[in-house]
Design a protein around this motif. Structure first.
Motif, PDB file in Angstrom:
ATOM      1  N   ARG A 139      -9.168   4.174   2.927  1.00 12.32           N
ATOM      2  CA  ARG A 139      -8.835   2.815   3.361  1.00 12.32           C
ATOM      3  C   ARG A 139     -10.072   2.001   3.733  1.00 12.32           C
ATOM      4  O   ARG A 139     -11.030   2.538   4.302  1.00 12.32           O
ATOM      5  CB  ARG A 139      -7.887   2.882   4.558  1.00 12.32           C
ATOM      6  N   VAL A 172      -7.161  -2.193   9.342  1.00 17.52           N
ATOM      7  CA  VAL A 172      -7.413  -1.280   8.229  1.00 17.52           C
ATOM      8  C   VAL A 172      -6.381  -0.159   8.233  1.00 17.52           C
ATOM      9  O   VAL A 172      -6.055   0.411   7.190  1.00 17.52           O
ATOM     10  CB  VAL A 172      -8.852  -0.725   8.298  1.00 17.52           C
ATOM     11  N   TYR A 173      -5.831   0.128   9.426  1.00 13.15           N
ATOM     12  CA  TYR A 173      -4.858   1.211   9.545  1.00 13.15           C
ATOM     13  C   TYR A 173      -3.449   0.786   9.122  1.00 13.15           C
ATOM     14  O   TYR A 173      -2.540   1.616   9.098  1.00 13.15           O
ATOM     15  CB  TYR A 173      -4.844   1.741  10.982  1.00 13.15           C
ATOM     16  N   LEU A 178      -2.970  -0.083   6.144  1.00 17.22           N
ATOM     17  CA  LEU A 178      -2.926   0.527   4.816  1.00 17.22           C
ATOM     18  C   LEU A 178      -2.388   1.944   4.945  1.00 17.22           C
ATOM     19  O   LEU A 178      -2.696   2.649   5.912  1.00 17.22           O
ATOM     20  CB  LEU A 178      -4.319   0.554   4.191  1.00 17.22           C
ATOM     21  N   LYS A 190      -1.895   5.745   4.970  1.00 15.46           N
ATOM     22  CA  LYS A 190      -2.907   6.779   5.216  1.00 15.46           C
ATOM     23  C   LYS A 190      -3.087   7.754   4.055  1.00 15.46           C
ATOM     24  O   LYS A 190      -4.000   8.583   4.083  1.00 15.46           O
ATOM     25  CB  LYS A 190      -2.578   7.553   6.489  1.00 15.46           C
ATOM     26  N   THR A 239     -14.530   0.355   6.834  1.00 13.04           N
ATOM     27  CA  THR A 239     -13.926   1.513   6.170  1.00 13.04           C
ATOM     28  C   THR A 239     -13.530   2.560   7.199  1.00 13.04           C
ATOM     29  O   THR A 239     -14.148   2.670   8.264  1.00 13.04           O
ATOM     30  CB  THR A 239     -14.891   2.166   5.157  1.00 13.04           C
ATOM     31  N   VAL A 251      -8.331  -1.263  -0.580  1.00 16.36           N
ATOM     32  CA  VAL A 251      -8.816  -2.176   0.454  1.00 16.36           C
ATOM     33  C   VAL A 251      -7.988  -3.453   0.444  1.00 16.36           C
ATOM     34  O   VAL A 251      -7.414  -3.825  -0.576  1.00 16.36           O
ATOM     35  CB  VAL A 251     -10.309  -2.531   0.245  1.00 16.36           C
ATOM     36  N   HIS A 261      -4.180   6.863   1.348  1.00 19.02           N
ATOM     37  CA  HIS A 261      -5.318   6.327   0.610  1.00 19.02           C
ATOM     38  C   HIS A 261      -6.618   6.487   1.398  1.00 19.02           C
ATOM     39  O   HIS A 261      -6.609   6.655   2.616  1.00 19.02           O
ATOM     40  CB  HIS A 261      -5.113   4.835   0.326  1.00 19.02           C
ATOM     41  N   SER A 303       0.828  -1.211   0.000  1.00 20.42           N
ATOM     42  CA  SER A 303       0.000   0.000   0.000  1.00 20.42           C
ATOM     43  C   SER A 303       0.862   1.260   0.000  1.00 20.42           C
ATOM     44  O   SER A 303       0.501   2.277  -0.591  1.00 20.42           O
ATOM     45  CB  SER A 303      -0.951   0.007   1.198  1.00 20.42           C
TER      46      SER A 303
END
Length: 255
Positions: free
Chosen positions: A102, A93-94, A96, A98, A128, A85, A100, A74
């Protein structure tokens, strides 16, 4: 039409590509993998690439890669403020980057490339960071026929943990059962109706109520006979551990 780029070529990526490529409201416009040869079976149906700088603009980028690769991949994506995603049950999720928008699109099912999958039987858990991204991910999941559930990170992590118990660990028990039957030339296939009935039963009653067997009955003679039959020390240890667990759950005296 929702445009999608899939990054990865493993089990989940393969099944998502097939489902999304066949759906009427989605379009897989590109597939990426670091080893381009892994995408050869796709090349007649979609643009393929092993160069992140050649990624096309899309509504959603799905990172269907190993858990350990998610954060790094990512970070390397050469754009920002697009919806990215991952499909993992255990990665935050974090994780990924930041830069983006996410999210998580976690299909709660077991996937093997050689086994056909009907996504009507694949619940997809959605998470999300940006609430505005949720409707698009839900629309994507619905487009392939999947039931959806909005979850938070803690719920997704325990679902994944529970999935390891009910799927991965159970499959290992199938393998042990297969090894035990083969040791005496018995047919493992004779157990398949039992496996199906056990799975069917918990559609109507709780796993607690569905429990049967010598451990629940505290049938010590049968338990000891089984332990004598088992030649593999690891199999004996697993048998004892699970027997004790069942006895504890159902209030029986331990071995």
């Amino acid at each position: 039409m929702i445009s999608v780029v899939i990054l990865g070529a493993g089990n989940v990526a393969t099944h998502l590509f097939k489902a999304l490529n066949d759906a009427k409201k989605t379009s897989v416009i590109q597939c990426f993998n670091r080893k381009i040869d892994a995408l050869n079976s796709y090349k007649n149906n979609v643009d393929i690439t092993d160069d992140l700088n050649q990624l096309k603009e899309a509504d959603i980028y799905i990172l269907a890669v190993s858990d350990d690769a998610i954060a790094s991949l990512s970070q390397q994506l050469p754009f920002e403020n697009r919806l990215v995603v991952h499909t993992s049950g255990s990665v935050s999720v974090y994780d990924l980057d930041k830069k983006h928008k996410r999210g998580v699109l976690y299909p709660l099912q077991t996937f093997s490339k050689e086994v056909k999958m009907d996504f009507k039987n694949v619940p997809i858990c959605i998470e999300t960071v940006d609430k505005k991204s949720y409707p698009l991910l839900k629309e994507l999941a619905v487009s392939i026929g999947s039931p959806t559930k909005r979850v938070n990170s803690d719920q997704r992590k325990v679902l994944h943990l529970a999935a390891v118990f009910v799927n991965n660990f159970t499959n290992q028990l199938y393998r042990i059962g297969h090894e035990i039957t083969e040791s005496e030339g018995a047919e493992f296939d004779l157990l398949k109706p039992l496996i199906l009935e056990s799975a069917k039963k918990i559609q109507d009653v709780s796993p607690y109520m569905a429990q049967t067997g010598p451990a629940k009955r505290n049938d010590k003679k049968t338990i000891n006979k089984h332990l004598k039959i088992l030649k593999n020390d690891q199999h004996k240890a697993i048998y004892k551990l699970l027997t004790t667990s069942i006895q504890h759950t159902h209030g029986s005296k331990k071995l």
